[in-house]
Every structure is written in C-alpha cells, then in structure tokens.
Design a protein around this motif. Structure first.
Motif, PDB file in Angstrom:
ATOM      1  N   LEU A  46     101.095  96.345  26.708  1.00  0.00           N
ATOM      2  CA  LEU A  46     100.567  97.678  26.965  1.00  0.00           C
ATOM      3  C   LEU A  46      99.143  97.685  26.447  1.00  0.00           C
ATOM      4  O   LEU A  46      98.900  97.780  25.254  1.00  0.00           O
ATOM      5  N   THR A  90     112.314  99.185  30.069  1.00  0.00           N
ATOM      6  CA  THR A  90     111.643  98.351  29.071  1.00  0.00           C
ATOM      7  C   THR A  90     112.401  98.356  27.761  1.00  0.00           C
ATOM      8  O   THR A  90     112.726  99.388  27.257  1.00  0.00           O
ATOM      9  N   LEU A  97     106.720 101.140  34.963  1.00  0.00           N
ATOM     10  CA  LEU A  97     105.910 100.032  34.485  1.00  0.00           C
ATOM     11  C   LEU A  97     105.982  98.862  35.451  1.00  0.00           C
ATOM     12  O   LEU A  97     107.064  98.425  35.826  1.00  0.00           O
ATOM     13  N   PHE A 136     100.779  95.023  32.450  1.00  0.00           N
ATOM     14  CA  PHE A 136     102.022  95.246  31.718  1.00  0.00           C
ATOM     15  C   PHE A 136     103.180  94.544  32.390  1.00  0.00           C
ATOM     16  O   PHE A 136     103.967  93.850  31.748  1.00  0.00           O
ATOM     17  N   VAL A 153     103.569 104.966  33.007  1.00  0.00           N
ATOM     18  CA  VAL A 153     104.961 105.148  32.611  1.00  0.00           C
ATOM     19  C   VAL A 153     105.703 105.984  33.645  1.00  0.00           C
ATOM     20  O   VAL A 153     106.818 105.657  34.043  1.00  0.00           O
ATOM     21  N   THR A 195      99.104  98.567  35.049  1.00  0.00           N
ATOM     22  CA  THR A 195     100.509  98.352  35.371  1.00  0.00           C
ATOM     23  C   THR A 195     100.754  96.892  35.750  1.00  0.00           C
ATOM     24  O   THR A 195     101.782  96.304  35.415  1.00  0.00           O
TER      25      THR A 195
END
Lengths: 316, 419, 429, 251
Positions: free
Chosen positions: A36, A316, A235, A30, A231, A27
């Motif tokens: 990812l 996102t 994120l 990201f 998720v 995380t």
C-alpha cells in the motif's frame, strides 16, 4: 434541476477521472506487490512539478510525456534501492517506508520549488471554452483531462488484456506466487510495475496540477482519498478503480450541488426537530457540509460490509 | 553576528542538543538585540504564508537596523515554527518567555491567535517578571478585540467587521449590486463574514437581495465548479467571500473557466499566491479590501515607500511587499519602546495604547479601548493597466475607493482588565 | 526489561531479593530519572517539553498495544487520544463553571473513560478483521472524526478549540499546578502508573493471546479464543490509555484543538512507536521521547528539520527495523556476550561509516537549503567548522564525496563485515 | 443416536463451486473410540476435518457434538464445546517457546478467558499442567526454546500436546505422522496412544501400519463418500474397499 444534474455529472466525472489516474497505478502496485504505497500521491505531486519545470523549456506537450517518464524512473529507483531492501522485513515495514518517503518528498519539493504555488497554467492551445450549456462554459482543458483519462484507461486495458507483459501482471494480480513459478524475474517485474504505477500517478499530476493547484500540500490533500478509491474499487482491480473514482467524484459533486439535510427530509413527512435539541446539529447539517466526509463514510461502510471492495478478486 | 548564528545553526544539524547551547551563546553575546518571536507555520501545508510573512518582518527589521535600530539596539526576528497549530503556538509563547523575548507576533489563523492570547494572558498572570506582548498582524476574528479582548494583545489589521463595514459602504455608494451571493469557509472567520454581510447589507441596501449562500469546508475543496454552477443558477451579480489561500484562487479560477460574469468582493484577493495563480483571470472581476496596495504608492506619490517596495522586490523576487501593516507595526513598536524607554511589556503596552502614527496612507490610531488599529482602508480591483503588477502575474490592483479611517471603524464591546 | 518468564527457572534458585531487584530495577531507575530530570531542565519551556514526553510515552505505549502486541496497524489512534482529551477538557470546564469537586489529579481518568467509550464504539466495527482491512478502517474512521470536528462545533469548539484552566480544580495533594514543575510531576506519576499497567497487561492471559493472535490467529481459534474478541479487548484497552494520555495532554497545554484527533497526530504516534522499536517494551518510550525532543528542538535549529525527521524514519525502516531501542538491546547483548573483537567492533565500524555518510548528508542538505532558500545564496554560510560559499562547486564536491564515501564503505565493506561477525557469533538475540 | 455418541455427521456435503467434494457423509463416532479415516488422495479427508472443526461451513447436512449441532459455528466456539484438532502442516505459535505454546493452549479451558487482571505466571494450575504435559511429550529439556527452532518431530509432538492441552474430549488429528521416519512415527503412535486414553479420537492417516495399530474402527472415504465403516478386520476383508483402495497395498 436538469442543469444541476448535468453539471454535477460533468464535474463529478472530471474529478472522478482525475482520481482514477491516481488510483489506477496504486491499485496495480498493490495488487501485484502487496504494497500500500502511501507515497503514491507524492509521485502525483512530482509529476505536476516536473511537468511545470520541464514545460518551461519544452512547452506543455513534450512535458506531458517527459514528466511521467522521469517520475517513473525515480519510482524505479525507489523500488530498486529502497523498497526491495525493506521487502525482506514484511509488508508493514514496506508500507511504513512509503509513509516516510511521503514526508521526504514533500520536504524536497519545498526545498527545490519553494512553498508558494507554481504558476502552472493551461496551455494556450487548450485555453478556450469548448461549448456552452445553460449559459455556463465548459472549458476545453476539462475535456482534455477526460480524454487523457479515457485514453489511459483504454491503454491500460489493452496492455493488461492483450500483451504478454499484461498477462504476467494480470496473473500476479490474482496469484502473486504464480509468477515466479512461471520463471519470471519477480524483483525486476516489481521494479517495472512500480515505475509504471508511479508514472501513471505522475501523468495524473501533469494534468491535475493544472486543473487544481500545484503546491507542496497537494500530495497530502489527495493521499487519503486515493486510498478510498482503491479500497472501495477493490484492491488490484483497474475496473473497480474506475467505477469507484467516478462514483466518488459524482457523489461528492452532487452533494455539493444540492442543499439537502435531514431536516428537509423530515419536513417532507411533517416531522421537525427543534433547533435547540441535542441532535439539531446533525439534523440541520446539509449535504454541502457533509460532502467531504462522504468518501470516508463509504470507505468504512464498504470495509465493514464488503471488505473486498466492488470488484476485488480477493480479500486482503 | 548573523554569520556566527548561521555557523551555530549548521553545527546544530550534527548534534542538536550541544549546538543549541552554542546558538544561544552566540546570540547572547552579540550586543543585546531586541527580539521579536515570529510564530507562524514554517513547515507543512501553510508554510508559504509563514515564509512570506517572515520575509516581510526580516526586511523591516533590517531597515530599522540600518537606520540605527531601536534605542541603538538592533532588532532581531526569531522565527518559531508552529506548524499552524494552536497548541504548538501556545508552547512557543512559553519558549519565548523562557528566552526573555518580550514580543511575539503572529497573524495567520484566528484560532492560533486566540490560543496565543490565552497563553500570553496566562503567562503574564503566572509569571509577572517575564511578561509578553502579542502583536497580531493579520488575525481578524472580531472576538479578539471584543468579548475576548486582552490588554496584552494589539491588532494591526482591520478586524473582519470593519472590512465588511467598509465594503458595504462602498457597495451602497456604488449601487451596482442587486443580487448577492455569499460563499465562505466553514469556520468562525467565514461565519462572521457571512453573518455580518447579511446584517449590513440589510441595513444599508434593503433593495439588494441575497440570492444564496454557501459554507464550504476549509482547505478541502479541490474543484469549485459545483459551487460556481450554484452561483450561476442563483442569478447573482456579486459575490462576497472571506476566503483566503487556495480556497480563493480555486473559486475565482473556476468562475473564470465557466465564464461566470460576476464581481467578487474579497478580503484576500491580493493575498500571497492568489494573483500569481489567477493571472488575468481575475482582471476586472475581483476586488479586495485592504489597508494598502502597491499602486497606492503611485497614486499618492509615496516615493520613499516606492523605494522600499522595490528594494523588497529585488531581495525577494518571488513575492511582493504585501503587508503594509508590518511596516506600521514595526515602526509603532519602535516608537512605543522608545517612549517607554524599555522593552518591558507593561510600559510598552501603555505607550502603544492610543498611539497615533503617521503612516503613508494617513494617520493610524491604536484604539485604546480594545487595541484595534483604526486606519484608512482601500477597495481596489484587479486590473492589467497598473504600474505594479502583483507577483509577476501581469495584473495588479487599482484603487476604487479610499475609506478614511474615521469611517473604517465599528464599535467594540471590549471590557479590558488592565493591570 | 526483557520478560522474566523465560528464565523463571534459572531465577528460582537465586534469592528472592535478587529476583525482585532484577524485575523492579529498571522501573526504579526510570522513576529516579523521571524525578531527577527537572533538576537539570527547569525552564518552563523545558518542563512543558518533558510533560509532553510523558504524555507521548503513554500514547506511544498504548499504540504499541495495537501494533507491537496485537499486530494491528492503526492510522487513526489519535481519535481516542483526542476524544479522551476533549472529554477531560469538558470536565475541566465543567469544574470551572460549577465548582464540581473532582480533583485535578483524577481528571485524566475522565479522558481515559472517554477513550474507553469511543474505543468500544469504533472498536466494535473495526476489529472484526486484521491486516489491511483494519488499517484502512482506522484510516477511514480517523478521517471521519477529524472531518466531523469542524461540523460539531459544540463539542469540538470549532477551529479555535477549547480552553481550560488547570489551577481551578482542587488538588488531592495540595499542589498549585500554576507552575510547569508540579504539572510535570503529575504527568510523570501518571506515566509511570500507566507504563507499569501496560507492562503488566502484556503478561496477562489477554496479553499473551494478543501475541498469539498476532502470530497465528487460526491457531488461537483452535485453542478456544476468538481473534476478533482478543483484538477488540486490546483495542478498547489501548483506547483507554490513549484517552488517559489525552486527558493529561489537556492539563499540560490547557487547550485542545481538532488537530489532536487528526491524521498528523495519528502519524506521529506511529512514527514514535516504530522509530523506538515495536517489539521491545521500552521501544515506544524511547521513540516518544526522541520524537518530542526532535519536534520541539530540531525545528528551532534548522529549516530542514522535517526532512531530517523523514530521513530518520526511512533510515530506521530500512536499516534498523527492530527500532532504535531494539538495536541498542542487540548491541548491549553483543557487548554482554563479551565478543568485543567479534561483532562489537564490526558494529562500531558500520556505525562509523554511517556517521560519515550522515555528516556528508547534513552538509549537502544545509547547503541546499542555503542555496535555494536564502535570499542571497552568495552570502557565505557556516558549516561545521568551515565557512563556505555554496555558489562554488568545491564544497558541493567535497560534501558529496564524503556522503558517497560513507555510503560506499558501509554497503561494500562495513555491512558485510558486520553481518559476518554477527553470524559468526551466533546471530542476534 | 445414543448417549454414547461423541460426534455424529448427518448427510454432510460440501461444494466448491460446481465441484462436490463431500457428497453426503453419515458417521457416528461413539465416546472413547479411536476412529481412523482413510482414503486415497483427494477423497476429502482434510475437507471433512475442516468442516467438523469449523474452519469451513458445510453446504448442507448437520454435525453434532455430544448431541448439539455445531455446523457453521466458528472454530473457537466448537473448541470450547470440547473438540480440538491438530493440523497436517505444523501450526504453532512460532515465536513462542514450548512452555508458552502449551500455556496458551491451556488458558481458555482453565477458565482464564480474556482476563487482563491476572498474570499468566501467577496461575499455578496452568503452570503445573503445562509442566506435566511437557514431561509426557518429552519436551522438558526444550522448555524455553522457540517453537520455530524445534526439530520437525518435536514440533509435531508439541502440536499434539497443544491439541490435547485444552482437555477436549474429542480430538481430530490430521496425519500426525506425516513426513516422519519409521522410528519417529512409532514413537508418535505410542505418544498418541498414551495421552489420548480418555478421549474420543478421530484420525486421518495414510500410514496403514499406524492405522491398524491404533484404530478401533476405520472409515474409508472415497470421492467424498463413505464406502465402508467398520472394525479393522472387517474393513480389511471388505471387497469394495479392497477394490477401491486397499487392494494393491494389502496383498
């Protein structure tokens, strides 16, 4: 029933904490880099293998520190010589790069360590039952895993909230564009974040490899579930990752510990469906069998109704 | 010959298509070996199992070749990677037929096995000049020798129901079990184990109570602690499981961690990787039901076979000789080919049907009705005090009971179409 | 096969016949190749491989309707392929059981209808957003369906899957379908039709707006289009063709298992499309053919085939993001433009240095596999034209030297030279 | 409100958290009018456009297009009801050519919708209309050039072209001459005047030359409130406007 609840909670917490160790690095990566990282679980696997091999020479306690560092360095190299090259093409190629990397890492692990599971054991110092509850032992190593995870969470928390480096990372979690505006060498920050994130995954591997099994398929098994955690948690959110990890851990463990099905629920209200009817399969499916798909169900529902996750700051 | 093939293989990495021709040329020129296609996962999550089996077959083939081969022809194992996929396997059967390979062997996964049976049946029907025999060394789904039996299929492992039959006979005799818990993988093999165990326990030991059962998803459970606490709460003293691979390892490890004191009756407790992962955790707690284990050689004084076992350990230190049935299968095939005087599928199949073979453990018979081997079975328990430990784990298996071939058998409903 | 609309005006002056030839030419060539290939590869294994290539071409093209055309990165496209396949398989078994008169040639349409149906259901929930959200929903749905496959054994046939017999149904053209050859031609005809349909779809209003939504969803809204609906329609159509591919797949293999809906299958189609190149129509075709070939042949040659496969993919992502077909088209463009001394020579030079590095890499990998996986590593192994003993240092030094030299030349000389040359000749078109 | 009203705002407000950006705007734009909105930076002009075009949802109040409420509808629905807009920052399909951009803008209004059974190239009405527009935009020579490779002024012209292509009756243009030289801006004004003869035009503009050149009526927006809305002469004379905004610049 109390026994079921207590042990479900204990076991779920443990599994959740293992998930957290894997997903916190993901995380972070990201949130900051927008990547990812599909190879994240591969670094977790490398952590387990490195710890096993290093541990043969140095013992577990040294390996506990050396393995994450070594994997982190590999992570830095991957970022520096791989991801950075791909970065210019956009996020999809970055993601696909890590996707291919996962294949390569798995094959390399098979090449160097072979296909059989490693004999990677609980270190002697931790190989005893910590306490006994309702006649069931709780092994010390499980408690150790919990401690490592909690220490890691606190460490991350302090790092993010109390240090300069943490402030930069935090800033870039919500506004990646701002960091370069503040004059930071973004590529270098990226390299370190990636190294740090993969190192965290490796730490998860060092303990997870013992708790579960150290074999070349371990990355493939853990890969998708880690995405679910990240998720669902949102994120880029460490706290979200923690909550989601524990939630999924407990949810799944709980589903395994009880044998409920729609049929039993229906029976409570005096409603029954014949074994032959079209929906019988669904109706008589008990929670034990549904448990493995629960995380994915949660993922899909979360994305449909709240795409930014539990604690995500931005969509996102 | 080996050397030339290797060279061809390395070349191939450079230019795949061109090198393939070279490879096939190289093997075609080298004195007409009898080839056996080995269709197993050699990559992917199950590669360890496929790899170990390949080592068994290669070792046995080398032994036979050292003894002069079959009818003077060398035996060659042709590995084919099916990635544990039934449809991939069906294609590989096609490839074997194309290359004129008369025998295919496979064992991991009854789903793969039934795909291969289908594919072999179809090929032999559509392609009468190029028929194949399928030698199954480990897929235990009863269907393969019952409702789906085939003239072209021979099974060298005991089918699932035979194992349960032998196990429940032993349990009834020993009479220690009172409360039994059944835990199995949620797919046909696991379902068969659960169903048969319920039925046979009810028949033979009406006093025994089945206090619970669980089907868990295959290969997906990472932490068995929740199942272990369910077993504990049920008050069971005995667990029967058909689990294999990690599903077994993790289950028994979790039970050991939790201090659960029950006996595990397993199919695959000595299976590849399980002893290494379990170590002493399984000692005294875990039994397996197999056609052989290493310490049978010691107990029954099979010195030649001890030498075989040790030579294998020297060549492949990381694993042990585990599949005794590979020995049976290879030597029975040798006998059948020599009797038929050809490698053509149909005569060899007729030669194998009903064949009696003197194996180390006693006489084994390939039952003509359904092509199921009937052989003595052993129930053995994990123990630290044994001559041969398994996979350098410090624990090996000690025989609890030997079930003679005449008792290790069940009826078959097979009605076979013979050519 | 570049779109003709860009030079429609230039073509307006040329004779109609030539325009038609230019448009239809590539299709005719493709048809001739597809018809002629069995003359050279006629073993039943080769025919099965060719049939799989045909199936994979449809599947990869349908995937590219999402990724290349609409910008939707899916990790669960196999769901529609597999479920379509299951529908077709149930139909095949139904025909076998009841003698229902649907000819075999039309059974793939049942698969397509299945793909369409599930595309409608899952598309409705997953196309509301693009980007990472879509990717993750597709991953979640993929995992849901593949995990469910072992629960709903009635539909999925459990872990052994379902079997059918393609020779049972009647045929429209009187073919037997017991041989691989007739099956291959059935696949080839369907693949041709499907590819043409998907090519033409790119030229419809929906196809255009899919590109528009990929590039700028906001602008698309301000010309009256709902990006969500555009994505949904593309998704449903892509699922339709994926289902068609699944329907053909069961005719070729006569077996279907739960792995067809699984993550691995979804990954393979993504790799195929991307390796070939997602921005040119022919890209996924090239990628599908290559991947099926590698999967089928490379695994028979070397133990390290998955490693080569992974490395190939990583190399494409890093050095040729336009994909192999995209790269080839750029080279062809440079060659057509006639600047031989300019960029073509430089490109060849760069490719040559990569080849040297590749040889070194192959040597290292093969030796490593020998060292780690052979029961007796001291046994000499054949490598290219040499016999080497991998327990000696010398071959390792040599192999690493070749690898390092190739990489160094590429990075420090060949690539800069190539980039300068490309720049000087006005960049890639 | 009469039948002649094209666009009407009633008590429109928009808050971002605690910040009130639009504080109750009422506005009537009659059909065929060229209406210019001016105001200092941060007055909320772009936000107002975003509310009208559906890019943002209003906090309260109503927006009516030809008497029908459109507040809270998604942009494509509003577009289909006859309102089209351009952006302050060029917002085109960058990978498409000029011709393709115009065709995309035409497809919906020509009734082709989500059709996947007909080819774009085989629609002569779309092609003819696009050719005609291209001519009027002076972009014919750049027909097959990618939008991203056009000059800035050409991109702005294409943006205007794409906005009017759909045949919308109400056009919102957000600073169409921003960043242009004097001569480019003049050319742009001429272009707008020429191709918007039958439309209702709402324009945000900074360049006062442009404003007084084009406007039938001017609305002055300051801190989210309308302080004047009148014909140019009246606005020029309005004391409040002069004080708040125009004062230093006009005199």
């Amino acid at each position: 029933m109390l026994e079921t609840i207590v042990f479900s909670l204990l076991n779920g917490l443990l599994y959740g904490m293992l998930l957290f160790m894997l997903s916190s690095g993901l995380t972070l990566i990201f949130g900051m880099m927008g990547v990812l990282n599909f190879a994240h679980a591969s670094f977790y696997m490398l952590g387990a293998y490195f710890a096993y091999t290093i541990g043969l020479y140095t013992g577990f306690w040294v390996a506990l520190f050396l393995a994450p560092v070594a994997v982190g360095l590999i992570g830095a190299a991957v970022e520096r010589f791989g991801l950075r090259q791909v970065h210019q093409f956009g996020h999809v190629p970055e993601l696909l790069f890590t996707f291919g990397l996962a294949y390569v890492v798995e094959e390399l692990v098979r090449l160097f360590w072979g296909n059989v599971p490693m004999d990677y054991r609980v270190p002697e110092a931790l190989d005893f039952p910590l306490f006994s509850l309702f006649g069931t032992n709780y092994p010390a190593f499980r408690a150790f895993v919990l401690v490592v995870a909690v220490v890691m969470f606190i460490g991350l928390w302090v790092l993010l909230k109390r240090t300069r480096a943490g402030l930069i990372i935090q800033a870039s979690l919500s506004r990646p564009d701002m960091v370069s505006a503040l004059g930071h060498n973004v590529p270098q920050v990226f390299t370190w974040v990636f190294a740090f994130g993969t190192g965290l995954a490796a730490l998860g591997g060092v303990v997870g490899g013992i708790q579960l099994v150290t074999e070349p398929g371990m990355a493939f098994m853990m890969g998708p579930i880690v995405f679910v955690v990240v998720v669902v948690g949102g994120l880029g959110s460490i706290q979200g990752a923690l909550i989601a990890s524990v939630l999924i851990g407990v949810l799944q463990t709980f589903a395994l510990s009880v044998d409920w099905s729609l049929a039993e629920l229906g029976a409570l209200f005096g409603y029954a469906v014949s074994q032959e009817s079209f929906f019988a399969t669904l109706w008589y499916l008990d929670t034990t069998r549904i448990a493995p798909i629960l995380p994915y169900l949660l993922l899909v529902l979360m994305l449909i109704f709240r795409p930014r996750g539990l604690m995500g700051k931005r969509e996102t | 010959m080996n050397h030339r093939r290797r060279m061809a293989r390395a070349l191939a990495g450079l230019a795949a298509a061109g090198a393939m021709t070279v490879a096939s040329l190289a093997s075609a020129q080298s004195g007409d070996p009898i080839r056996i296609a080995y269709i197993e996962p050699l990559s992917g999550p199950f590669a360890n199992v496929g790899d170990a089996g390949l080592k068994h077959f290669r070792f046995a083939a080398d032994r036979i070749n050292d003894e002069g081969g079959i009818m003077g022809r060398p035996v060659e194992i042709v590995p084919m990677d099916n990635s544990q996929s039934p449809s991939e396997s069906a294609q590989l059967v096609q490839r074997a037929a194309d290359q004129g390979i008369p025998f295919v062997t496979q064992g991991n996964g009854s789903n793969v096995a039934s795909a291969i049976v289908q594919s072999v049946n179809r090929n032999n029907q559509r392609n009468p000049d190029n028929r194949l025999l399928y030698l199954n060394y480990a897929a235990v789904d009863p269907a393969l020798t019952n409702e789906n039996c085939s003239f072209w299929h021979f099974r060298f492992d005991a089918e699932s129901r035979i194992k349960i039959e032998a196990l429940t006979n032993y349990m009834a005799e020993e009479g220690e079990a009172e409360k039994v818990y059944l835990i199995n993988q949620d797919y046909s093999h696991g379902h068969v184990v659960e169903e048969q165990a319920r039925q046979m326990l009810a028949e033979k030991m009406p006093d025994v109570e089945i206090v619970g059962s669980a089907l868990h998803p295959i290969g997906q459970v990472r932490d068995f602690a929740p199942y272990v606490s369910r077993i504990r709460q049920s008050g069971a003293d005995t667990v029967i499981t058909g689990n294999w691979g990690n599903d077994l390892t993790l289950l028994v490890e979790a039970a050991d961690d939790a201090g659960l004191d029950v006996t595990f009756h397993t199919y695959y407790g000595g299976g590849l990787g399980v002893p290494a992962a379990l170590g002493e955790a399984g000692a005294g707690q875990l039994t397996q039901i197999t056609e052989w284990h290493a310490n049978v050689n010691v107990d029954e004084g099979h010195d030649e076979y001890r030498e075989w076992y040790e030579a294998f350990a020297e060549r492949y230190p990381e694993i042990d000789w585990y599949y005794h049935r590979v020995y049976n299968q290879m030597y029975m095939l040798k006998a059948a080919v020599e009797e038929a005087g050809t490698t053509a599928a149909e005569p060899v199949a007729h030669a194998l049907e009903g064949m009696e073979f003197e194996s180390q453990t006693g006489t084994v018979t390939m039952r003509a009705k359904d092509h199921q081997i009937i052989q003595p079975m052993y129930i053995s328990v994990m123990d630290t005090d044994v001559t041969y430990d398994a996979e350098n784990s410090g624990v090996g298996f000690r025989t609890l009971a030997k079930i003679p071939a005449s008792e290790a058998t069940v009826e078959s409903s097979c009605e076979m179409d013979r050519p | 096969m570049s779109a003709s609309q860009t030079n429609a005006r230039a073509l307006a002056d040329t004779p109609v016949a030539r325009v038609w030839l230019q448009r239809a030419g590539p299709w005719l060539v493709a048809a001739v190749i597809a018809l002629a290939v069995p003359l050279f590869m006629h073993s039943s294994h080769a025919l099965t491989m060719l049939s799989h290539m045909g199936v994979m071409v449809i599947f990869a093209l349908s995937y590219n309707m999402l990724l290349g055309n609409t910008g939707l990165l899916s990790f669960g496209h196999a769901v529609y392929f597999g479920l379509g396949g299951y529908m077709a398989m149930h139909m095949l078994r139904y025909i076998e059981a009841t003698g229902f008169g649907l000819p075999l040639e039309l059974v793939p349409l049942v698969g397509a209808a299945g793909g369409l149906l599930f595309g409608l259901i899952f598309g409705a929930v997953s196309t509301r957003r693009a980007g990472v959200v879509f990717a993750m929903i597709s991953l979640g749905i993929g995992e849901l369906v593949s995990s469910s496959s072992l629960m709903f054994t009635g539909f999925f046939g459990g872990e052994s899957g379902l079997y059918g017999n393609r020779t049972v149904p009647a045929s429209l053209v009187g073919a037997e379908y017991s041989s691989g050859l007739s099956t291959y031609y059935l696949v080839a005809v369907w693949a041709f039709i499907a590819a043409l349909a998907m090519y033409l779809l790119r030229k419809t209003p929906l196809g255009w707006m899919a590109n528009a939504v990929r590039d700028n969803p906001e602008r698309a809204q301000f010309v009256g289009y709902s990006p969500q609906m555009v994505r949904f329609f593309q998704f449903v159509l892509a699922s339709f063709f994926a289902g068609l591919a699944g329907g053909l797949f069961i005719i070729v293999d006569e077996i279907i298992t739960a792995e067809t809906v699984g993550m691995v299958q979804s990954g393979v189609v993504l790799l195929s499309a991307y390796i070939g190149g997602i921005l040119v129509f022919i890209g996924p075709v090239v990628g599908a053919i290559l991947v099926v070939f590698l999967e089928s042949e490379l695994s028979a040659i070397t133990n390290a085939w998955l490693l080569y496969f992974g490395l190939l993919f990583v190399a494409v992502v890093m050095f040729a993001p336009q994909g192999l077909a995209g790269l080839a088209l750029q080279w062809y463009g440079a060659w057509r433009a006639g600047d031989w001394r300019g960029s073509v020579a430089a490109r060849l030079y760069a490719a040559g240095s990569m080849l040297v590095a590749f040889l070194g890499l192959v040597a290292v990998i093969e030796m490593a596999y020998h060292l780690f996986q052979h029961w007796n590593p001291e046994q000499p192994m054949g490598l290219f034209m040499f016999t080497v003993n991998v327990t000696n240092a010398l071959p390792w030094l040599l192999a690493f030297a070749v690898l390092a030299a190739g990489i160094a030349v590429f990075i420090f000389h060949a690539r800069p030279v190539m980039q300068r040359a490309i720049h000087a000749s006005g960049g890639d078109r | 409100m009469s039948d002649h009203t094209a666009l009407a705002l009633h008590g429109l407000t928009k808050d971002f958290g605690r910040a009130k950006i639009i504080r109750g705007v009422d506005l009537d734009v009659p059909r065929g009018e060229r209406h210019v909105i001016i105001g200092p930076n941060g007055a909320g002009k772009s936000t107002l456009f975003n509310l009208i075009s559906g890019r943002m949802e209003p906090t309260s109040g109503a927006i009516e297009l030809f008497g029908r409420g459109i507040g809270g509808l998604p942009p494509h629905r509003i577009n289909r009801m006859g309102l089209s807009r351009s952006f302050q920052v060029t917002n085109l399909f960058q990978n498409m050519t000029v011709m393709q951009n115009l065709r995309c803008a035409l497809l919906w209004s020509r009734g082709h919708g989500y059709a996947f059974w007909k080819l774009v190239n085989a629609q002569p009405d779309v092609t003819a209309r696009a050719e005609e527009l291209m001519e009027r935009l002076n972009l014919t020579a750049k027909r097959d050039v990618q939008a991203s490779l056009l000059t800035y002024a050409e991109q702005r012209a294409l943006e205007i072209g794409a906005t009017i292509a759909s045949g919308a009756e109400v056009l919102l243009l957000d600073e169409p001459t921003a960043g242009m030289s004097r001569s480019e801006a003049d050319a742009m004004v001429e272009l707008i005047r020429e191709i918007t003869q039958d439309c209702t035009l709402v324009l945000v503009e900074h360049d006062l030359g442009v404003v007084f050149n084009l406007a039938d009526r001017i609305t002055v927006l300051v801190y989210g409130e309308v302080i004047a809305s009148d014909v140019p002469e009246a606005v020029r004379a309005n004391a409040a406007v002069q004080e708040a905004y125009l004062g230093t610049e006009v005199h």
